[in-house]
Design a protein around this motif. Structure first.
Motif, PDB file in Angstrom:
ATOM      1  N   ARG A 182      95.609 104.511  86.900  1.00 40.82           N
ATOM      2  CA  ARG A 182      94.616 105.050  85.952  1.00 40.82           C
ATOM      3  C   ARG A 182      94.555 104.110  84.762  1.00 40.82           C
ATOM      4  O   ARG A 182      95.597 103.692  84.231  1.00 40.82           O
ATOM      5  N   ASN A 203      91.683 113.609  92.045  1.00 41.18           N
ATOM      6  CA  ASN A 203      90.225 113.733  91.935  1.00 41.18           C
ATOM      7  C   ASN A 203      89.752 115.174  91.910  1.00 41.18           C
ATOM      8  O   ASN A 203      88.573 115.435  91.661  1.00 41.18           O
ATOM      9  N   GLN A 254      89.468 106.103  84.193  1.00 46.22           N
ATOM     10  CA  GLN A 254      89.070 106.089  85.603  1.00 46.22           C
ATOM     11  C   GLN A 254      90.288 105.931  86.513  1.00 46.22           C
ATOM     12  O   GLN A 254      91.214 105.184  86.217  1.00 46.22           O
ATOM     13  N   ILE A 255      90.254 106.663  87.652  1.00 43.40           N
ATOM     14  CA  ILE A 255      91.297 106.578  88.667  1.00 43.40           C
ATOM     15  C   ILE A 255      90.897 105.514  89.689  1.00 43.40           C
ATOM     16  O   ILE A 255      89.744 105.444  90.117  1.00 43.40           O
ATOM     17  N   SER A 256      91.869 104.705  90.103  1.00 43.05           N
ATOM     18  CA  SER A 256      91.580 103.617  91.034  1.00 43.05           C
ATOM     19  C   SER A 256      91.572 104.110  92.474  1.00 43.05           C
ATOM     20  O   SER A 256      91.929 105.257  92.771  1.00 43.05           O
ATOM     21  N   GLU A 257      91.218 103.196  93.364  1.00 40.04           N
ATOM     22  CA  GLU A 257      91.428 103.410  94.792  1.00 40.04           C
ATOM     23  C   GLU A 257      92.905 103.195  95.104  1.00 40.04           C
ATOM     24  O   GLU A 257      93.710 102.915  94.216  1.00 40.04           O
ATOM     25  N   LEU A 288      88.195  98.752  85.990  1.00 37.65           N
ATOM     26  CA  LEU A 288      88.185 100.207  85.765  1.00 37.65           C
ATOM     27  C   LEU A 288      87.747 100.539  84.337  1.00 37.65           C
ATOM     28  O   LEU A 288      88.091  99.830  83.388  1.00 37.65           O
ATOM     29  N   GLU A 289      86.999 101.636  84.202  1.00 36.00           N
ATOM     30  CA  GLU A 289      86.679 102.161  82.876  1.00 36.00           C
ATOM     31  C   GLU A 289      87.856 102.974  82.362  1.00 36.00           C
ATOM     32  O   GLU A 289      88.691 103.451  83.138  1.00 36.00           O
ATOM     33  N   GLU A 290      87.956 103.127  81.059  1.00 35.99           N
ATOM     34  CA  GLU A 290      89.043 103.920  80.471  1.00 35.99           C
ATOM     35  C   GLU A 290      89.037 105.343  81.045  1.00 35.99           C
ATOM     36  O   GLU A 290      87.988 105.992  81.081  1.00 35.99           O
TER      37      GLU A 290
END
Length: 509
Positions: free
Chosen positions: A327, A258, A311-314, A307-309
């Motif tokens: 991701r 992040n 985007q990093i997850s939790e 998730l959006e393209e």
């Protein structure tokens, strides 16, 4: 366990008589005899030592007792006998004795020694005893201790005892082994009724036609129906992942991702412990039904697919107690009925996780075929359904695949593989009237329908041979079961290969 005297000479005479009358039976009996009764007579000393002053080697332990190779032991005598056989074979073939032949001789002798240890252990528990008088009588009758006139020579015996102090103990064990082994084998003898029952299993045989519905042929049309009913399972998305061993490590990874200088691919290659690390974490296309099995939390896959393209997850905890960060490398794609790749995913899913769907479909097909055959006849129903029956060779009631009779697998060209332990199958197909069809029978990976074509009676000469062979087969099974028991890791610590390599190949690992 009552005491019995094992008469080797009489046994040999009986075997020779059987050889003249039944050559095939003779060969089988010799094979069994080699496994069961090994009469080793020589006493070698290993020419190469790996420790002991006289070449003592410990290849393992049986119930804590060393399996030792040393001069005068049964192991040594067994090896000498095996080596003579191997040497004779090598000479006949015009070759040279090599390390592989020595290994084979040692291994066979070792296995025979384990069998002996196991039998002696059973004899001790049963309190089988041999008197000192019987040991003396056995030594006195041995040609080894007789002079030129065939009389017992005390001098020859004393000379042998001076060179082999444990000779009497080994002879005592030989006698106990023979007695205990004979008692065990006598206990395994079948009654006349048992022999007749086993013989009857192969006497009346049947030929069948088989129509088979293999689960692997589950059609695209049915997969499309399942896809239409469960579209959410077959969504897909391109993902990358980084997997680490602890929550703390995952939190550190997520913080770096992040931050402005966090490059996913580089972090994955340097830190991820999963199989995708070398590809920078890229997992390619991932299917919803497949990845949801990775998580403890049932909602995790839904969160991931939201998730959006880019985007990093939790952080997600996996079922293997590891932690992962993902991701999304592309948008989520919905499966379409005409997508062949999606249909293949559906078929793989239902075959592994919804097998009842497949079974129900083919059972319906099979039952429709049976009903149609009753209406228009077998041949017409086969042509109408477009199926290709397989005709078996004569099938016996060979429950459990005993080697006396053809197996279901071999008789059916593999179609009935794994069905030999299905008592209900044998009961049904051997209860059919000629030209009658069975029910739809489910096997491991297929549904079959069987038609009784015609009976076949076994050749009377072969039938007579089977009656003679069955008792030998029972002994063979008993010996195999004893060998499995004796080699159970709970009883045997097997260091044979390591000790052999150290002794003959100089490998100290």
């Amino acid at each position: 366990m009552p005491s019995k005297k094992h008469d080797i000479k009489n046994s040999e005479e009986k075997v020779q008589t059987s050889a003249m009358r039944h050559p095939a039976l003779y060969v089988l009996s010799i094979i069994i005899l080699v496994v069961v009764v090994v009469a080793f007579v020589a006493g070698p000393i290993l020419g190469r030592s790996a420790g002991g002053a006289q070449g003592e080697l410990v290849f393992g332990t049986y119930k804590g007792k060393d399996i030792e190779y040393a001069a005068g032991t049964y192991f040594a005598r067994a090896y000498e006998n095996q080596l003579q056989q191997v040497q004779q074979q090598v000479n006949e073939e015009g070759g040279d004795l090599g390390i592989q032949q020595i290994y084979t001789a040692f291994r066979n002798a070792y296995d025979s020694t384990i069998f002996r240890y196991g039998i002696l252990d059973k004899a001790q528990k049963a309190n089988v005893l041999v008197s000192a008088t019987e040991v003396t009588r056995t030594l006195a009758s041995s040609p080894r201790f007789q002079d030129e006139d065939g009389n017992f020579s005390a001098q020859l015996l004393q000379e042998a005892l001076s060179q082999q102090p444990n000779l009497k103990e080994e002879v005592r064990k030989d006698l106990i082994f023979d007695q205990a082994q004979q008692d065990i084998l006598m206990d395994s003898q079948l009654t006349e009724n048992e022999i007749e029952f086993i013989s009857q299993m192969g006497r009346e045989r049947r030929i069948f036609d088989i129509v088979s519905y293999s689960f692997s042929e589950y059609p695209d049309s049915q997969a499309a129906v399942f896809l239409e009913e469960n579209p959410e399972l077959f969504r897909s998305v391109e993902l990358s992942s980084i997997t680490v061993g602890s929550q703390a490590d995952a939190e550190e990874i997520l913080e770096r991702l992040n931050s402005s200088d966090g490059v996913f691919e580089e972090i994955a290659q340097a830190n991820s412990s999963d199989v995708y690390a070398a590809e920078g974490g890229s997992r390619g296309v991932v299917w919803y039904y497949d990845i949801r099995r990775d998580f403890e939390d049932e909602d995790a896959a839904d969160i991931l697919f939201d998730l959006e393209e880019g985007q990093i997850s939790e952080i997600f905890k996996l079922r293997n107690d590891r932690f992962a960060v993902y991701r999304a490398d592309g948008p989520v794609r919905e499966a379409e009925a005409g997508d062949q790749n999606a249909l293949e995913q559906v078929k793989g899913y239902v075959l592994s996780l919804e097998r009842g769907q497949v079974s129900d479909y083919f059972r319906t097909e099979a039952e429709a075929f049976i009903e149609r055959s009753a209406e228009i006849g077998w041949a017409s129903a086969v042509a109408e359904a477009g199926v290709e029956p397989v005709t078996t060779s004569p099938v016996a009631i060979n429950y459990g695949d005993i080697p006396l009779y053809p197996t279901l697998q071999s008789a059916s060209s593999g179609i009935l593989t794994g069905a030999s332990s299905r008592e209900s199958l044998f009961t049904e197909i051997f209860s059919l009237e000629q030209n009658e069809l069975s029910s739809a029978i489910e096997l491991r990976d297929k549904i079959v329908v069987m038609r009784f074509v015609e009976p076949v009676t076994a050749d009377s000469q072969q039938d007579s041979f089977m009656d003679l062979y069955i008792p030998y087969l029972a002994q063979d099974y008993l010996v195999a079961e004893l060998q499995r028991e004796f080699k159970d890791p709970a009883n045997l610590e097997d260091n044979f290969d390591r000790v052999f390599q150290q002794t003959f190949l100089g490998n100290q690992n």
